[in-house]
Write an enzyme that holds these catalytic residues in place. Structure first.
Site, short mmCIF file in Angstrom:
data_model
loop_
_atom_site.label_atom_id
_atom_site.label_comp_id
_atom_site.label_asym_id
_atom_site.label_seq_id
_atom_site.Cartn_x
_atom_site.Cartn_y
_atom_site.Cartn_z
CD GLN A 170 -0.85 -0.55 3.56
OE1 GLN A 170 -2.11 -0.53 3.76
NE2 GLN A 170 -0.39 -1.39 4.56
CG ASP A 181 -1.69 2.56 15.18
OD1 ASP A 181 -1.81 2.75 16.28
OD2 ASP A 181 -2.66 2.13 14.38
CD GLU A 240 0.29 -3.95 9.59
OE1 GLU A 240 0.07 -3.97 8.45
OE2 GLU A 240 -0.70 -3.58 10.65
CG ASP A 258 -3.04 -11.88 3.94
OD1 ASP A 258 -4.16 -11.99 4.86
OD2 ASP A 258 -3.29 -11.45 2.82
N GLY A 259 -3.51 -11.46 7.62
CA GLY A 259 -4.27 -11.80 8.61
C GLY A 259 -5.25 -12.97 8.14
CG ASP A 293 -6.93 -1.30 14.27
OD1 ASP A 293 -7.49 -0.56 13.54
OD2 ASP A 293 -5.92 -0.55 14.54
CG ASP A 299 -11.58 3.24 5.22
OD1 ASP A 299 -12.29 2.88 6.20
OD2 ASP A 299 -11.00 4.07 4.96
N PRO A 306 -5.26 -4.31 0.79
CG PRO A 306 -3.61 -3.92 2.44
CD PRO A 306 -4.48 -3.37 1.20
#
Length: 292
Positions: free
Chosen positions: A48, A103, A123, A154-155, A172, A175, A179
């Site tokens: 991204q 974050d 993450e 990758d979750g 979390d 949008d 990904p």
């Protein structure tokens, strides 16, 4: 308007060429503009577009693919609402997983609960973690607290390997583009249910109840097919379009309306407190109607 870089959403305006970041809300034909004092960092990661901007109204902003995700002035609101509701609801949350949240704000809030023994942060993009640490001055919670374990995967792929492991799963997600798209699908919710213990619970945000009620409605609909207890709650998050944001908690056993409020770690919070815990579940009529 002249676009100063190839970054999504950033434009220069007017004779003074002031820099602005615009977030489109296509469903409403709306653009939200944030005046930018300085563009501090930008890059294209393998997943991204990542940028950090110093804004006039919200301080430093973490921006992914042109959409603000976290700000230094009010980012605590979203993170507190995402974490404290499930961690207060579950009476003994020993193992917690957080998908997304590069974050590390959600991890820091989770770490306030001493009965949590392990916090896995999954993450997809390691650069989000590194950029946040560099530019947002966020403490490296994964170095300061040995309960926190960073997993760069990758979750969706990661959760396929989890079965009856976690007491609380916090999602979390950004949008529903790029990904994070897979984290809004029914198949993901089924995997999330399987990853939880027999009394586990799940929480995620579900977008703006005014500008994008379909996301909220679909999230509730999918989770209702899996969990006996599903509730929507709201928070005022100034940086997001419309200023109001929805969350969904889904539980196999524990109802947040019967939570032991003494568990809530609120005294050092900027937003969440015992009164607000219950008040956040009081829904306006337009939200109730959207959920019908």
């Amino acid at each position: 308007m002249i676009k100063p870089t190839n970054l999504t959403g950033y434009y220069k305006e007017g004779e003074r060429e002031e820099l602005w970041l615009f977030d489109d809300v296509e469903e409403m034909g709306l653009e939200i503009g944030y005046k930018i004092d300085r563009l501090l960092h930008y890059e294209q990661s393998p997943y991204q577009e990542i940028s950090v901007a110093e804004s006039a109204g919200f301080g430093r902003m973490l921006v992914l693919d042109g959409i603000p995700q976290y700000t230094s002035k009010e980012g605590y609101i979203y993170n507190e609402m995402l974490t404290h509701v499930p961690l207060t609801t579950h009476p003994e949350p020993h193992k917690v997983a957080i998908i997304g949240g590069g974050d590390c704000g959600a991890a820091r809030e989770t770490a306030k609960y001493t009965d949590v023994k392990r916090i896995d942060v999954v993450e997809i993009d390691a650069r989000v973690v590194e950029v946040s640490r560099t530019w947002l001055s966020n403490p490296a919670i994964y170095e300061l607290d040995d309960r926190v374990h960073m997993i760069y995967r990758d979750g969706l792929h990661w959760i396929k390997g989890q079965k009856a492991i976690y007491d609380v799963l916090i999602v979390d997600r950004s949008d529903p583009y790029g990904p994070s798209t897979a984290l809004y699908k029914p198949a993901f919710y089924e995997l999330a249910y399987r990853a939880l213990n027999e009394d586990g619970l799940f929480v995620c945000h579900s977008e703006s109840p005014y500008y994008n009620p379909k996301i909220m409605r679909d999230t509730v609909r999918y989770l209702n097919k899996l969990f006996p207890i599903v509730r929507v709650y709201l928070a005022a998050v100034p940086v997001f379009p419309g200023g109001i944001w929805s969350f969904v908690i889904a539980s196999k056993k524990w109802d947040p309306m019967h939570a032991d409020i003494r568990r809530l770690q609120w005294r050092n919070n900027g937003y969440m407190n015992p009164d607000l815990f219950y008040a956040s579940f009081a829904l306006p009529n337009y939200v109730k109607k959207a959920l019908e």
